[in-house]
Write an enzyme that holds these catalytic residues in place. Structure first.
Site, PDB file in Angstrom:
ATOM      1  CG  HIS A  85      -1.962   1.048   1.168  1.00  0.00           C
ATOM      2  ND1 HIS A  85      -1.698   2.357   1.494  1.00  0.00           N
ATOM      3  CD2 HIS A  85      -3.264   1.001   0.787  1.00  0.00           C
ATOM      4  CE1 HIS A  85      -2.808   3.066   1.313  1.00  0.00           C
ATOM      5  NE2 HIS A  85      -3.777   2.265   0.884  1.00  0.00           N
ATOM      6  CD  GLU A 152      -5.188   1.612  -3.359  1.00  0.00           C
ATOM      7  OE1 GLU A 152      -6.359   1.808  -3.039  1.00  0.00           O
ATOM      8  OE2 GLU A 152      -4.273   1.515  -2.541  1.00  0.00           O
TER       9      GLU A 152
HETATM   10  C1  PEP Z   1      -6.821   3.149   0.261  1.00  0.00           C
HETATM   11  O1  PEP Z   1      -6.541   3.321   1.450  1.00  0.00           O
HETATM   12  O2  PEP Z   1      -6.338   2.202  -0.350  1.00  0.00           O
HETATM   13  C2  PEP Z   1      -7.735   4.083  -0.391  1.00  0.00           C
HETATM   14  C3  PEP Z   1      -8.061   3.865  -1.633  1.00  0.00           C
HETATM   15  O3  PEP Z   1      -8.201   5.134   0.374  1.00  0.00           O
HETATM   16  P1  PEP Z   1      -9.368   6.142  -0.023  1.00  0.00           P
HETATM   17  O4  PEP Z   1     -10.516   5.335  -0.571  1.00  0.00           O
HETATM   18  O5  PEP Z   1      -9.724   6.822   1.273  1.00  0.00           O
HETATM   19  O6  PEP Z   1      -8.826   7.082  -1.050  1.00  0.00           O
END
Ligand code: PEP
Length: 228
Positions: A85, A152
């Site tokens: 992450h 992400e």
């Molecule tokens: C995450 O923590 O992986 C994430 C996507 O957070 P958020 O949805 O708050 O942007």
């Protein structure tokens, strides 16, 4: 069926986990819902919800104070673990090599790693999104076994900002084309009730990874229900 992962980060307590599980139990969904909670909240019956972890050690056991091994997660009933992450990469200096080791050890113990990759805003602005994604992917994935990729963009996490649908499809198609064999690909970053349906419907997207909006059933369940 989509994969919908909640990432509680360092939030929540036992009571909140229990009320989330009972709220999740009360809805009918075809989606696979995975709730990744802090280590002390992992134990106990998930009542049909898959309980996941947010990290795993890259070592089997030994003098690694504060770390939790894959075998310990197995003993606690964990089937999924988030690795790499962006907050782990940023605050704990996790490199692609470490992420790969974590994914490999999880798979060895029968846990499916959810491997996170994504570019920073500086990399995006410099036009490097695709090359960064490819490099992170190739250096973070294990040689064998099944895993899930979460795209992400770092700048989209917790910021309220999301890429355009075109930017997402370009990124996830790159991931799809780069993977040695097909694996599920999730999108994560500022998912909410208004954008979840559209983003989850983008080609090559097999699900969502949700941080802030997964903390309360009032926001998490409408997202689950909105996804086709
Ligand atoms: C995450 O923590 O992986 C994430 C996507 O957070 P958020 O949805 O708050 O942007």
């Amino acid at each position: 069926m989509k994969i919908i992962v909640g990432n509680w980060k360092m939030n929540g307590n036992l009571g909140e986990k229990e009320s989330m599980l009972s709220a999740l139990q009360s809805i009918k969904t075809n989606h696979k819902v995975i709730l990744c909670v802090p280590f002390p909240l992992i134990y106990g019956d998930g009542f049909g919800t898959n309980i996941g972890a947010q990290d795993v050690s890259n070592h089997e056991n030994g003098a690694f104070t504060g770390d939790v091994s894959a075998q310990m997660l197995v003993d606690a009933g964990v089937k999924y673990v988030i690795v790499g992450h962006s907050e782990r990469r940023l605050y704990h200096n996790e490199t692609n090599e470490i992420v790969r080791e974590k994914a490999t050890i999880a798979i060895k113990h029968g846990i499916t790693p959810i491997i996170c990759i994504g570019e920073t805003m500086e990399e995006k602005n410099a036009g490097h999104t695709i090359s960064v994604i490819k490099q992170m992917l190739m250096e973070s994935i294990p040689d064998n076994g099944e895993y899930i990729i979460a795209y992400e963009p770092r700048w989209a996490i917790g910021s309220g900002l999301t890429p355009t649908n075109n930017e997402i499809v370009t990124a996830v198609k790159t991931i799809f084309d780069t993977l040695p064999q097909p694996m599920p690909i999730l999108y994560g970053g500022s998912i909410n009730q208004s954008n979840a349906h559209d983003i989850a419907s983008i080609p090559y997207i097999d699900g969502l990874l949700i941080g802030g909006a997964s903390l309360k059933s009032e926001t998490f369940i409408p997202i689950i229900n909105s996804v086709d």
